[in-house]
Motif scaffolding. Structure first.
Motif, short mmCIF file in Angstrom:
data_model
loop_
_atom_site.label_atom_id
_atom_site.label_comp_id
_atom_site.label_asym_id
_atom_site.label_seq_id
_atom_site.Cartn_x
_atom_site.Cartn_y
_atom_site.Cartn_z
N LEU A 9 23.64 -47.42 -17.65
CA LEU A 9 22.42 -48.58 -19.02
C LEU A 9 21.98 -47.91 -18.38
O LEU A 9 20.63 -47.50 -16.90
CB LEU A 9 23.21 -49.52 -18.19
N THR A 10 20.57 -47.31 -19.39
CA THR A 10 19.23 -47.36 -18.47
C THR A 10 18.38 -48.09 -20.12
O THR A 10 18.82 -48.35 -21.06
CB THR A 10 18.50 -45.39 -19.81
N VAL A 11 17.69 -48.70 -20.20
CA VAL A 11 16.50 -49.59 -20.75
C VAL A 11 14.97 -49.11 -20.28
O VAL A 11 14.77 -49.25 -19.67
CB VAL A 11 16.75 -51.31 -20.51
N PRO A 19 11.47 -45.62 -17.85
CA PRO A 19 12.25 -46.98 -17.91
C PRO A 19 12.11 -48.04 -16.88
O PRO A 19 12.24 -48.03 -15.69
CB PRO A 19 13.80 -45.99 -17.85
N THR A 46 16.13 -57.76 -17.00
CA THR A 46 16.59 -57.17 -18.33
C THR A 46 18.51 -56.51 -18.50
O THR A 46 18.65 -56.24 -19.20
CB THR A 46 16.47 -55.61 -17.95
N VAL A 50 20.72 -57.97 -21.58
CA VAL A 50 22.17 -56.64 -22.13
C VAL A 50 23.43 -56.70 -21.56
O VAL A 50 24.31 -57.14 -22.60
CB VAL A 50 21.84 -54.93 -21.06
N LEU A 55 19.75 -58.15 -25.59
CA LEU A 55 18.00 -56.76 -25.50
C LEU A 55 19.85 -55.56 -25.65
O LEU A 55 20.42 -55.44 -24.87
CB LEU A 55 17.47 -57.25 -24.02
N LYS A 56 18.97 -54.72 -26.49
CA LYS A 56 19.68 -53.44 -26.43
C LYS A 56 19.02 -52.46 -25.81
O LYS A 56 18.17 -52.19 -25.40
CB LYS A 56 19.93 -53.17 -28.49
N PRO A 57 20.68 -51.45 -25.02
CA PRO A 57 20.26 -50.56 -24.32
C PRO A 57 19.47 -49.63 -25.30
O PRO A 57 20.05 -49.38 -25.72
CB PRO A 57 21.46 -50.43 -23.37
N SER A 58 18.47 -49.00 -23.99
CA SER A 58 18.06 -47.32 -24.86
C SER A 58 18.98 -46.22 -24.50
O SER A 58 19.77 -45.67 -25.17
CB SER A 58 17.09 -46.80 -24.43
N GLY A 61 26.02 -49.48 -21.23
CA GLY A 61 25.80 -50.28 -22.29
C GLY A 61 26.84 -50.92 -21.34
O GLY A 61 27.17 -50.80 -20.24
#
Length: 263
Positions: A9-11, A19, A46, A50, A55-58, A61
């Protein structure tokens, strides 16, 4: 396979040079109570958003029971720090609204009405069923928020600092109540908190995040205290003291607030 999996997971947000979260991997077992703790700005909420599908992750997920999380759903209920009750509805009606939206296909009208009362009883708020939010205290409002989330019969209960705005005594009462509910229902729970004692008291594991940006999981601490737990009995228990010390050492010795470092 874990019940709830967060993988890679990266946001990142458009206006941020780095990030908020980077390469978060966390596997949660069915029925486990996990707390996420860290300094402000490390991405705790954050991560929860997710999992909630808000919230959509970058990158990466979350997966729940083998199904990718790609939006909000009744299988994940959220309790926010702000109770978010509709002021023109009674306490029972606030819960009933959630029940009607999520369970109308599986429960009759009479069954839903009974289910609302059952969840009010679970948080000891039956007497407030016909009261509106402005007629009850902050702690009572938060009980209704918890009852509303539980009434949806979610697979995962997500709590974002649910007791942060409450006084110490009310906070302690609700913590005890959450422990009782978790013991009774065995619901998989993820809680965001700033309170070290709260994390140790309630959790099976404590996930400690490094400072943001680029926050990662720095350490995961298993809490080996037997259940049920009594806060007074645990106050001087060596395992409680050890776990509390380990979290404090992580937060304040190895990952002190960057603002304090710069001072």
């Amino acid at each position: 396979m874990s019940y709830l999996e967060i993988t890679g997971l990266t946001v990142a947000f458009p206006r941020s040079p780095a990030p908020v979260l980077r390469d978060i991997d966390l596997h949660v077992a069915r029925g486990e109570f996990v707390s996420v703790i860290g300094h402000s700005g490390c991405g705790k909420s954050t991560m929860l958003n997710v999992v909630a599908g808000l919230l959509k992750p970058s990158q990466g997920g979350a997966v729940l029971e083998g199904k990718e999380v790609n939006g909000p759903g009744p299988d994940r209920a959220v309790v926010f720090q702000n109770h978010s009750l509709l002021p023109w509805l009674t306490c029972a009606e606030n819960i009933r609204l959630a029940v009607d939206q999520t369970l109308s296909k599986t429960m009759s009208r009479a069954e839903r009405a009974a289910w609302v009362m059952e969840n009010l009883a679970l948080v000891r708020m039956t007497a407030a069923a016909d009261k509106r939010p402005n007629e009850i205290s902050g702690g009572m409002k938060q009980r209704i928020g918890i009852a509303r989330a539980l009434a949806m019969k979610p697979k995962v209960l997500l709590m974002d600092e649910p007791f942060g705005a409450l006084d110490a005594l009310t906070r302690a009462h609700l913590q005890d109540q959450v422990m009782q509910i978790h013991a009774a229902l065995g619901m998989t729970t993820m809680m965001i908190t700033h309170d070290v004692d709260e994390a140790v008291l309630l959790s099976d594991r404590i996930v400690m995040l490094t400072n943001g940006p680029n926050a990662q999981i720095g350490e995961i601490l298993p809490v080996t205290l037997a259940r049920p737990r009594d806060r007074l009995a645990l106050a001087e228990h060596p395992d409680f003291v050890h776990a509390r010390r380990a979290v404090l050492e992580f937060l304040h010795a190895r990952h002190a607030n960057p603002a304090l470092k710069a001072a």
